[in-house]
Design a protein around this motif. Sequence first.
Motif, PDB file in Angstrom:
ATOM      1  N   UNK A 202       3.560   7.978  -4.006  1.00  0.00           N
ATOM      2  CA  UNK A 202       3.071   9.327  -4.339  1.00  0.00           C
ATOM      3  C   UNK A 202       2.660  10.240  -3.385  1.00  0.00           C
ATOM      4  N   UNK A 203       3.129  10.211  -2.117  1.00  0.00           N
ATOM      5  CA  UNK A 203       2.731  11.190  -1.156  1.00  0.00           C
ATOM      6  C   UNK A 203       3.660  11.397  -0.196  1.00  0.00           C
ATOM      7  N   UNK A 204       3.660  12.574   0.415  1.00  0.00           N
ATOM      8  CA  UNK A 204       4.778  12.763   1.470  1.00  0.00           C
ATOM      9  C   UNK A 204       3.978  13.424   2.433  1.00  0.00           C
TER      10      UNK A 204
ATOM     11  N   UNK B  56       0.755  15.641   0.703  1.00  0.00           N
ATOM     12  CA  UNK B  56       1.138  16.256  -0.520  1.00  0.00           C
ATOM     13  C   UNK B  56       1.190  15.085  -1.387  1.00  0.00           C
ATOM     14  N   UNK B  57       0.283  15.157  -2.308  1.00  0.00           N
ATOM     15  CA  UNK B  57       0.525  14.196  -3.427  1.00  0.00           C
ATOM     16  C   UNK B  57       0.850  14.645  -4.954  1.00  0.00           C
ATOM     17  N   UNK B  58       1.191  13.821  -5.907  1.00  0.00           N
ATOM     18  CA  UNK B  58       1.123  14.282  -7.232  1.00  0.00           C
ATOM     19  C   UNK B  58       2.461  14.335  -7.648  1.00  0.00           C
TER      20      UNK B  58
ATOM     21  N   UNK C  82       0.686  -1.137  -0.061  1.00  0.00           N
ATOM     22  CA  UNK C  82       0.102   0.009  -0.171  1.00  0.00           C
ATOM     23  C   UNK C  82       0.884   1.245  -0.081  1.00  0.00           C
ATOM     24  N   UNK C  83       0.255   2.330  -0.590  1.00  0.00           N
ATOM     25  CA  UNK C  83       1.124   3.597  -0.619  1.00  0.00           C
ATOM     26  C   UNK C  83       0.916   4.395   0.808  1.00  0.00           C
ATOM     27  N   UNK C  84      -0.361   3.904   1.427  1.00  0.00           N
ATOM     28  CA  UNK C  84      -0.703   4.569   2.571  1.00  0.00           C
ATOM     29  C   UNK C  84      -1.172   3.566   3.519  1.00  0.00           C
TER      30      UNK C  84
ATOM     31  N   UNK D  58      -3.670  12.828  -7.351  1.00  0.00           N
ATOM     32  CA  UNK D  58      -3.485  11.470  -7.056  1.00  0.00           C
ATOM     33  C   UNK D  58      -2.842  10.931  -7.841  1.00  0.00           C
ATOM     34  N   UNK D  59      -1.627   9.996  -7.758  1.00  0.00           N
ATOM     35  CA  UNK D  59      -1.417   9.209  -8.589  1.00  0.00           C
ATOM     36  C   UNK D  59      -1.894   7.661  -8.139  1.00  0.00           C
TER      37      UNK D  59
END
Length: 310
Positions: A74-76, A105-107, A28-30, A308-309
């Motif tokens: 894709x996120x910080x 923050x995304x993208x 998972x990304x998150x 969002x990526x």
Amino acid sequence: MRIATVNVNGIRAAARKGMGDWLAACAPDVLLLQEVRADERIAADLLPGYTVSTWPCRIKGRAGVSVAVRQGGPAVVSAVRRGVAAPEAPEPDVDSGRWLEVDLRLGRDVEPGETVGGESGDDTDGPGSVATGSAVGGTDLTVVSAYLHSGQLGTEKMDQKYAHLALVGRRLAALLEASRQGGPQALVAGDFNVVRSERDIKNWKPNHNKIAGVMDEEIAHLEEWFSSGWVDVSRVLAGAETQGPYTWWSQRGKAFDNDAGWRIDYQAATPGLAERARSFTVDRALDYASRWSDHAPLVVDYADGAGCAD
């Protein structure tokens, strides 16, 4: 972007039982975790490759929530907040380690591998207080790892649950209104410890209004949230008439083998984010012996949109 939530029932035990294998496969990304029952350093060490924020419960051995953001994804993280009490009000000890907000923050402007530092050590609580800072500015999405009280009828634990549900409701209203006014979309995910209807529990009749988690007064809180605009993502994707899919099974008897479960783990999204939900899975273990928690992860894939990526 893939977002997963799971009550790990103690992260150290989960790691020993195979959580790491699931994490590597799911990627998972998150990742939102509940009932971590460990401090910040232990949680971070058990989630390599992720930037981890954790709020332990002040009562040792209870609760604890984490948000883990995949490094190079894709996120910080831009900010972290703890709790739902008003900024001027202290979070009760029994409510600590149950609500952790993380701004992301995304993208495309996110550099691969960009991360923030660890916990600052600031123990201030409340949705207006920042516990972790970062040089990364801006917010596209707020994610919340939520572990709501289980409660117990006829005890003060039920009073604590209802008091916390009221505070959560006020915070949800604020997040929803912010999203409507051009602020970030939001996702509140985790173990809510309440079903919504007979579709969310195998044995509805013998439990309805007889046990915590199936009381009409509890259910009314969730229905108020979802009627106000929050979206129950997995319910929408599964279909209103689908039974389950369940996310928790009692350790007693043959509940897991008989799929006598409860759907008490949610991903609740603001409408703009919910529109981008494309698919979901409940990663139920193949058999009782291969479980690493009494809950199964709820995983949702969200399509590209508003930075969002995939």
